[in-house]
Design a protein around this motif. Structure first.
Motif, PDB file in Angstrom:
ATOM      1  N   GLY A 158       5.826  -1.253  12.654  1.00 59.12           N
ATOM      2  CA  GLY A 158       4.812  -0.208  12.797  1.00 59.12           C
ATOM      3  C   GLY A 158       5.076   1.044  11.973  1.00 59.12           C
ATOM      4  N   VAL A 159       5.654   0.868  10.794  1.00 56.10           N
ATOM      5  CA  VAL A 159       5.800   2.030   9.899  1.00 56.10           C
ATOM      6  C   VAL A 159       4.403   2.570   9.592  1.00 56.10           C
ATOM      7  N   ASP A 160       4.243   3.901   9.680  1.00 58.88           N
ATOM      8  CA  ASP A 160       2.927   4.511   9.478  1.00 58.88           C
ATOM      9  C   ASP A 160       2.702   4.949   8.044  1.00 58.88           C
ATOM     10  N   SER A 161       3.774   5.399   7.401  1.00 52.77           N
ATOM     11  CA  SER A 161       3.623   5.912   6.040  1.00 52.77           C
ATOM     12  C   SER A 161       4.853   5.515   5.237  1.00 52.77           C
ATOM     13  N   LEU A 162       4.604   5.133   3.997  1.00 59.93           N
ATOM     14  CA  LEU A 162       5.686   4.636   3.153  1.00 59.93           C
ATOM     15  C   LEU A 162       5.648   5.341   1.806  1.00 59.93           C
ATOM     16  N   THR A 163       6.816   5.758   1.349  1.00 62.88           N
ATOM     17  CA  THR A 163       6.910   6.315  -0.001  1.00 62.88           C
ATOM     18  C   THR A 163       7.699   5.342  -0.861  1.00 62.88           C
ATOM     19  N   VAL A 164       7.139   5.002  -2.016  1.00 61.38           N
ATOM     20  CA  VAL A 164       7.846   4.130  -2.953  1.00 61.38           C
ATOM     21  C   VAL A 164       8.060   4.923  -4.236  1.00 61.38           C
ATOM     22  N   ALA A 166      -0.245  -1.911   1.605  1.00 63.36           N
ATOM     23  CA  ALA A 166      -1.562  -1.256   1.612  1.00 63.36           C
ATOM     24  C   ALA A 166      -2.579  -2.135   2.328  1.00 63.36           C
ATOM     25  N   LYS A 167      -2.482  -3.424   2.104  1.00 57.38           N
ATOM     26  CA  LYS A 167      -3.410  -4.364   2.741  1.00 57.38           C
ATOM     27  C   LYS A 167      -3.304  -4.312   4.266  1.00 57.38           C
ATOM     28  N   LYS A 214       2.524   6.618  -0.363  1.00 52.42           N
ATOM     29  CA  LYS A 214       2.701   7.676  -1.363  1.00 52.42           C
ATOM     30  C   LYS A 214       3.634   7.115  -2.427  1.00 52.42           C
ATOM     31  N   VAL A 215       3.360   7.411  -3.665  1.00 52.28           N
ATOM     32  CA  VAL A 215       4.296   7.020  -4.727  1.00 52.28           C
ATOM     33  C   VAL A 215       4.929   8.283  -5.297  1.00 52.28           C
ATOM     34  N   ASN A 216       6.230   8.262  -5.418  1.00 51.57           N
ATOM     35  CA  ASN A 216       6.964   9.347  -6.071  1.00 51.57           C
ATOM     36  C   ASN A 216       7.340   8.905  -7.481  1.00 51.57           C
ATOM     37  N   LYS A 263      -2.472   5.310 -12.483  1.00 60.04           N
ATOM     38  CA  LYS A 263      -3.576   4.335 -12.474  1.00 60.04           C
ATOM     39  C   LYS A 263      -3.119   3.023 -11.833  1.00 60.04           C
ATOM     40  N   THR A 264      -1.940   2.558 -12.223  1.00 62.46           N
ATOM     41  CA  THR A 264      -1.446   1.258 -11.745  1.00 62.46           C
ATOM     42  C   THR A 264      -1.161   1.281 -10.240  1.00 62.46           C
ATOM     43  N   VAL A 265      -0.518   2.348  -9.758  1.00 66.14           N
ATOM     44  CA  VAL A 265      -0.178   2.359  -8.325  1.00 66.14           C
ATOM     45  C   VAL A 265      -1.430   2.573  -7.469  1.00 66.14           C
ATOM     46  N   LYS A 266      -2.393   3.306  -7.999  1.00 65.68           N
ATOM     47  CA  LYS A 266      -3.665   3.472  -7.267  1.00 65.68           C
ATOM     48  C   LYS A 266      -4.341   2.105  -7.133  1.00 65.68           C
ATOM     49  N   GLU A 267      -4.371   1.360  -8.229  1.00 68.38           N
ATOM     50  CA  GLU A 267      -4.986   0.023  -8.176  1.00 68.38           C
ATOM     51  C   GLU A 267      -4.249  -0.888  -7.194  1.00 68.38           C
ATOM     52  N   ALA A 268      -2.940  -0.693  -7.077  1.00 65.41           N
ATOM     53  CA  ALA A 268      -2.160  -1.533  -6.152  1.00 65.41           C
ATOM     54  C   ALA A 268      -2.384  -1.132  -4.695  1.00 65.41           C
ATOM     55  N   GLY A 269      -2.895   0.092  -4.456  1.00 64.02           N
ATOM     56  CA  GLY A 269      -3.210   0.474  -3.074  1.00 64.02           C
ATOM     57  C   GLY A 269      -2.596   1.774  -2.595  1.00 64.02           C
TER      58      GLY A 269
END
Ligand code: SF4
Ligand code: SF4
Length: 285
Positions: free
Chosen positions: A131-137, A182-183, A189-191, A208-214
């Motif tokens: 149940g992780v709510d938010s993830l930063t990669v 994302a699914k 969030k991406v750093n 652009k790429t990370v937005k497309e990935a979700g």
């Protein structure tokens, strides 16, 4: 599935837009080791440096209950329990075990995690389940050639892999992992650590790429020149601004990053209780 949509987190999570509501977070430093070798990373245990990768101690998952009880008493604004190292959160089981405990004992806290993403693809289901709510990669490049200039090697399934081959595996696993997470409805969030001479002209491509990935939100962090990149120039304020503006064509951009320690506690940029919670020595400010 997480019940915390990006919209909810924008009100309640300081790193996803909630800073205007004075939401606080606590970092639980339960993840000691790392499985990749970023050339700018200088992980250390000390009481004084204010930057990522630094903690005064490593906690065992079970110790977090007492720490959280104390922290919530001292700073009731804490809404988020985050795990951001000091190493990688998926390199050991400590972070997931800690979230299992938080889920049971502190169900109202938002569970947040940061990872380099090397194991995100293969461990995504575990994060969804806990149940992780938010993830930063942290994605510093989506081009293996550029990534190989920022990262010396990875340790992948017990094997040390270097150069472009390592970068290809890392990027593939990051993007596949982001898609899976994302699914499942978890906000991402991406750093990116901005190193102008290496990935300065690559920011739009990453955004652009990370937005497309979700991914939902993007955070550009200025390089702290240290370790193998100690001779690289840190970006200037106009360079950071320009990179953020370019990225914002593709994705929401977060502009309030405080480059927190792995054991930070409080409202980012406003209050800091880590000295009390983790019994750090008093610092001369
Ligand atoms: Fe979560 Fe990272 Fe913010 Fe910590 S700094 S609360 S891990 S997004
Ligand atoms: Fe350091 Fe984080 Fe890179 Fe690991 S992923 S080497 S902890 S900056």
């Amino acid at each position: 599935m997480s019940s915390n949509s990006y919209k909810n987190l924008q009100n309640s999570h300081p790193c996803f837009g909630g800073q205007k509501n004075n939401a606080g977070r606590i970092h639980l430093p339960v993840s000691p080791g790392c499985n990749i070798a970023c050339k700018f990373c200088d992980r250390t245990i000390n009481d004084v440096d204010e930057r990522p990768g630094v903690t005064s101690k490593i906690l065992q998952p079970e110790e977090c209950v007492e720490v959280l009880e104390k922290a919530l008493k001292i700073c009731p604004s804490i809404k988020v329990a985050g795990i951001a190292g000091p190493g990688d959160t998926l390199a050991t089981d400590n972070a997931i075990r800690t979230f299992e405990i938080i889920k049971e004992k502190f169900p109202k806290l938002i569970k947040c995690m940061s990872t380099n993403g090397l194991l995100l693809n293969e461990r995504a289901e575990e994060l969804i389940k806990v149940g992780v709510d938010s993830l930063t990669v942290t994605v510093n490049a989506v081009d293996p050639e550029i990534e190989s200039k920022l990262n010396s090697y990875i340790i992948y399934h017990g094997k040390k892999i270097e150069g472009i081959e390592a970068a290809e595996i890392l990027i593939k696993n990051q993007l596949e992992g982001i898609k899976k997470i994302a699914k499942a409805g978890i906000t991402i969030k991406v750093n990116t650590v901005l190193v102008p001479e290496i990935n300065g002209n690559h920011i739009e491509e990453i955004a652009k790429t990370v937005k497309e990935a979700g991914a939902s939100i993007y955070n550009i962090i200025p390089l702290i020149p240290q370790y193998q990149l100690k001779d690289c120039e840190a970006p200037t304020c106009p360079q950071i601004d320009e990179a953020r503006t370019r990225a914002s064509k593709y994705i929401d951009v977060f502009r309030h990053c405080q480059r927190c320690r792995a054991d930070a506690v409080g409202i980012p940029g406003k209050s800091e209780y880590g000295d009390q919670i983790y019994q750090r020595r008093l610092r001369i400010k």
